[in-house]
Design a protein around this motif. Structure first.
Motif, PDB file in Angstrom:
ATOM      1  N   ALA A  32      50.085  84.353  78.263  1.00 41.86           N
ATOM      2  CA  ALA A  32      49.476  85.343  77.371  1.00 41.86           C
ATOM      3  C   ALA A  32      49.825  85.104  75.917  1.00 41.86           C
ATOM      4  O   ALA A  32      49.156  85.627  75.022  1.00 41.86           O
ATOM      5  N   ARG A  33      50.847  84.306  75.656  1.00 41.28           N
ATOM      6  CA  ARG A  33      51.199  84.001  74.263  1.00 41.28           C
ATOM      7  C   ARG A  33      50.054  83.275  73.557  1.00 41.28           C
ATOM      8  O   ARG A  33      49.901  83.389  72.343  1.00 41.28           O
ATOM      9  N   GLU A  34      49.233  82.570  74.341  1.00 34.90           N
ATOM     10  CA  GLU A  34      48.094  81.865  73.759  1.00 34.90           C
ATOM     11  C   GLU A  34      46.941  82.806  73.424  1.00 34.90           C
ATOM     12  O   GLU A  34      45.964  82.396  72.801  1.00 34.90           O
ATOM     13  N   LEU A  35      47.059  84.060  73.840  1.00 33.73           N
ATOM     14  CA  LEU A  35      46.019  85.049  73.569  1.00 33.73           C
ATOM     15  C   LEU A  35      46.406  86.012  72.449  1.00 33.73           C
ATOM     16  O   LEU A  35      45.641  86.926  72.133  1.00 33.73           O
ATOM     17  N   LYS A  36      47.575  85.807  71.853  1.00 41.96           N
ATOM     18  CA  LYS A  36      48.041  86.725  70.823  1.00 41.96           C
ATOM     19  C   LYS A  36      47.387  86.398  69.484  1.00 41.96           C
ATOM     20  O   LYS A  36      48.002  85.861  68.557  1.00 41.96           O
ATOM     21  N   HIS A  37      46.113  86.706  69.400  1.00 41.31           N
ATOM     22  CA  HIS A  37      45.337  86.551  68.174  1.00 41.31           C
ATOM     23  C   HIS A  37      44.116  87.454  68.308  1.00 41.31           C
ATOM     24  O   HIS A  37      43.716  87.819  69.420  1.00 41.31           O
ATOM     25  N   ASP A  38      43.531  87.841  67.185  1.00 41.23           N
ATOM     26  CA  ASP A  38      42.335  88.676  67.255  1.00 41.23           C
ATOM     27  C   ASP A  38      41.255  87.965  68.066  1.00 41.23           C
ATOM     28  O   ASP A  38      41.096  86.737  67.977  1.00 41.23           O
ATOM     29  N   TYR A  39      40.524  88.749  68.852  1.00 40.18           N
ATOM     30  CA  TYR A  39      39.350  88.205  69.554  1.00 40.18           C
ATOM     31  C   TYR A  39      38.232  89.219  69.360  1.00 40.18           C
ATOM     32  O   TYR A  39      38.174  90.256  70.037  1.00 40.18           O
ATOM     33  N   LEU A  40      37.377  88.919  68.389  1.00 39.60           N
ATOM     34  CA  LEU A  40      36.336  89.841  67.956  1.00 39.60           C
ATOM     35  C   LEU A  40      34.977  89.390  68.461  1.00 39.60           C
ATOM     36  O   LEU A  40      34.845  88.329  69.071  1.00 39.60           O
ATOM     37  N   ILE A  41      33.964  90.185  68.220  1.00 34.20           N
ATOM     38  CA  ILE A  41      32.637  89.859  68.747  1.00 34.20           C
ATOM     39  C   ILE A  41      32.145  88.513  68.217  1.00 34.20           C
ATOM     40  O   ILE A  41      31.506  87.739  68.936  1.00 34.20           O
ATOM     41  N   GLY A  42      32.468  88.190  66.973  1.00 36.04           N
ATOM     42  CA  GLY A  42      32.082  86.897  66.419  1.00 36.04           C
ATOM     43  C   GLY A  42      32.767  85.742  67.127  1.00 36.04           C
ATOM     44  O   GLY A  42      32.158  84.686  67.348  1.00 36.04           O
ATOM     45  N   ASP A  43      34.035  85.946  67.524  1.00 38.07           N
ATOM     46  CA  ASP A  43      34.763  84.904  68.262  1.00 38.07           C
ATOM     47  C   ASP A  43      34.123  84.683  69.625  1.00 38.07           C
ATOM     48  O   ASP A  43      33.958  83.544  70.076  1.00 38.07           O
ATOM     49  N   PHE A  44      33.772  85.786  70.280  1.00 34.91           N
ATOM     50  CA  PHE A  44      33.121  85.669  71.583  1.00 34.91           C
ATOM     51  C   PHE A  44      31.797  84.911  71.469  1.00 34.91           C
ATOM     52  O   PHE A  44      31.521  84.008  72.271  1.00 34.91           O
ATOM     53  N   LEU A  45      30.984  85.260  70.489  1.00 36.37           N
ATOM     54  CA  LEU A  45      29.678  84.616  70.349  1.00 36.37           C
ATOM     55  C   LEU A  45      29.817  83.136  70.008  1.00 36.37           C
ATOM     56  O   LEU A  45      29.003  82.315  70.450  1.00 36.37           O
ATOM     57  N   ARG A  46      30.862  82.793  69.280  1.00 35.34           N
ATOM     58  CA  ARG A  46      31.099  81.368  69.021  1.00 35.34           C
ATOM     59  C   ARG A  46      31.496  80.640  70.301  1.00 35.34           C
ATOM     60  O   ARG A  46      31.038  79.529  70.567  1.00 35.34           O
ATOM     61  N   ASP A  47      32.341  81.272  71.107  1.00 35.55           N
ATOM     62  CA  ASP A  47      32.716  80.662  72.385  1.00 35.55           C
ATOM     63  C   ASP A  47      31.505  80.484  73.294  1.00 35.55           C
ATOM     64  O   ASP A  47      31.448  79.549  74.100  1.00 35.55           O
ATOM     65  N   ALA A  48      30.548  81.395  73.164  1.00 32.22           N
ATOM     66  CA  ALA A  48      29.389  81.398  74.055  1.00 32.22           C
ATOM     67  C   ALA A  48      28.272  80.467  73.611  1.00 32.22           C
ATOM     68  O   ALA A  48      27.227  80.404  74.275  1.00 32.22           O
ATOM     69  N   GLU A  49      28.457  79.745  72.516  1.00 33.10           N
ATOM     70  CA  GLU A  49      27.399  78.853  72.036  1.00 33.10           C
ATOM     71  C   GLU A  49      26.974  77.890  73.143  1.00 33.10           C
ATOM     72  O   GLU A  49      27.801  77.314  73.836  1.00 33.10           O
ATOM     73  N   GLY A  50      25.652  77.747  73.288  1.00 31.45           N
ATOM     74  CA  GLY A  50      25.102  76.920  74.350  1.00 31.45           C
ATOM     75  C   GLY A  50      24.660  77.724  75.555  1.00 31.45           C
ATOM     76  O   GLY A  50      23.939  77.217  76.419  1.00 31.45           O
ATOM     77  N   ILE A  51      25.092  78.977  75.634  1.00 23.86           N
ATOM     78  CA  ILE A  51      24.667  79.914  76.681  1.00 23.86           C
ATOM     79  C   ILE A  51      24.000  81.093  75.979  1.00 23.86           C
ATOM     80  O   ILE A  51      24.573  81.661  75.043  1.00 23.86           O
ATOM     81  N   GLU A  52      22.830  81.481  76.421  1.00 16.95           N
ATOM     82  CA  GLU A  52      22.130  82.605  75.802  1.00 16.95           C
ATOM     83  C   GLU A  52      22.594  83.907  76.454  1.00 16.95           C
ATOM     84  O   GLU A  52      22.118  84.278  77.523  1.00 16.95           O
ATOM     85  N   VAL A  53      23.521  84.578  75.797  1.00 14.61           N
ATOM     86  CA  VAL A  53      24.060  85.833  76.324  1.00 14.61           C
ATOM     87  C   VAL A  53      23.169  86.976  75.860  1.00 14.61           C
ATOM     88  O   VAL A  53      23.098  87.280  74.663  1.00 14.61           O
ATOM     89  N   LEU A  54      22.503  87.615  76.795  1.00 18.18           N
ATOM     90  CA  LEU A  54      21.556  88.675  76.461  1.00 18.18           C
ATOM     91  C   LEU A  54      22.247  90.015  76.251  1.00 18.18           C
ATOM     92  O   LEU A  54      21.883  90.780  75.353  1.00 18.18           O
ATOM     93  N   LYS A  55      23.241  90.299  77.080  1.00 17.27           N
ATOM     94  CA  LYS A  55      23.951  91.575  77.014  1.00 17.27           C
ATOM     95  C   LYS A  55      25.368  91.364  77.528  1.00 17.27           C
ATOM     96  O   LYS A  55      25.646  90.392  78.250  1.00 17.27           O
ATOM     97  N   THR A  56      26.255  92.284  77.175  1.00 22.76           N
ATOM     98  CA  THR A  56      27.639  92.219  77.645  1.00 22.76           C
ATOM     99  C   THR A  56      28.138  93.601  78.038  1.00 22.76           C
ATOM    100  O   THR A  56      27.637  94.623  77.559  1.00 22.76           O
ATOM    101  N   VAL A  57      29.153  93.592  78.889  1.00 24.66           N
ATOM    102  CA  VAL A  57      29.907  94.799  79.218  1.00 24.66           C
ATOM    103  C   VAL A  57      31.363  94.523  78.868  1.00 24.66           C
ATOM    104  O   VAL A  57      31.928  93.512  79.290  1.00 24.66           O
TER     105      VAL A  57
END
Length: 296
Positions: A32-57
């Motif tokens: 979990a030490r590797e997760l100790k940083h902000d993870y915002l909607i922009g970060d998620f969308l960057r990670d998702a590049e190449g996949i068309e994410v229509l909606k999220t929960v």
């Protein structure tokens, strides 16, 4: 590839408190030490590049339990602003064993994107795997407050281990008008024994016998850090056979599963496993079931 992702997490360490990230540890789910940083909607969308994410929960990210409604307030502000609708659904946290449960549920329900509640239930005799150290589903106060979900048309995200599935199936039968969603493919943690496999298989079948129970295929990498398509295949196919393609949803569990895979690699693995399914089944698994079950 188009997907609806029904299990993501966001956090802002600058403005919110997440106890598990304040002093992160290494556990069976990774470092979990590797997760100790902000993870915002922009970060998620960057990670998702190449996949068309229509909606999220968004599923509760173990935000400060003293103020669970603040997480929902923050997420709704994202959906109403920079997220342009995302997250489309919010699964919030509430301690159903608390005297404040009714007020907390009412507060969550005041936000347009709230769809359900998750309270982690995982308990295990081995300290390595134990989350909560108590059997909430057997506590009268918890069960009494669970009945309040129906008042707000809220679903319940069911995060537990196979040893708890009989209790959960009984709860689902008692509350047949509440939607249950099993998290992380049932968290098959005791993988080194025949008995462990049978407990998972039989527990999932008991849950699948309840028409109001669905399941998310997610979090598999937490138990299989060096996963391959072939190592995931039997679990995915067993779940689809058990619940039917109309009650199974693929999900990412990002950014937690980011410790073990890229976003695209995860979704492409799912696609490979069900490559010969019908187009209708694929639409259900990747999009339509999540939209229907979470009402997004």
């Amino acid at each position: 590839m188009q997907v609806v992702d029904p299990h993501i997490h966001l956090w802002d360490l600058k403005t919110h408190h997440y106890p598990w990230l304040a002093n992160p540890q290494t556990s069976f789910v990774g470092d979990a030490r590797e997760l100790k940083h902000d993870y915002l909607i922009g970060d998620f969308l960057r990670d998702a590049e190449g996949i068309e994410v229509l909606k999220t929960v968004h599923v509760d990210a173990n935000h400060d339990p003293a103020d669970p409604v603040e997480e929902t307030r923050w997420l709704q502000s994202i959906a109403d602003g920079e997220g342009r609708g995302m997250p489309n659904g919010i699964v919030a946290y509430a301690d159903l064993s608390s005297d404040r449960a009714e007020a907390v549920l009412e507060a969550h329900a005041s936000f347009a994107s709230t769809r359900g509640i998750r309270q982690i239930l995982n308990t295990h005799p081995k300290p390595l795997y134990d989350y909560v150290g108590r059997h909430y589903m057997r506590e009268p106060q918890w069960r009494k407050n669970f009945a309040l979900l129906r008042r707000h048309a809220m679903s319940f995200d069911l995060q537990l281990y196979p040893s708890q599935m009989d209790d959960a199936a009984a709860l689902a039968r008692e509350h047949h008008d509440t939607q249950f969603i099993v998290n992380h493919a049932g968290m098959f943690v005791d993988r080194s024994s025949v008995q462990g496999y049978r407990a998972w298989r039989d527990g999932m079948r008991a849950l699948a016998a309840c028409a109001n129970v669905a399941v998310k295929v997610s979090g598999l990498a937490m138990f299989d850090h060096a996963w391959t398509i072939e190592s995931l295949r039997p679990y995915v196919l067993e779940i689809i056979d058990t619940f039917g393609s109309e009650r199974v949803m693929f999900a990412s569990n990002f950014p937690v599963d980011r410790l073990f895979a890229s976003y695209a690699a995860l979704w492409k693995a799912y696609a490979s496993i069900v490559d010969d399914a019908s187009d209708v089944e694929k639409e259900a698994l990747f999009m339509r079931n999540a939209e229907r079950i979470y009402r997004i």
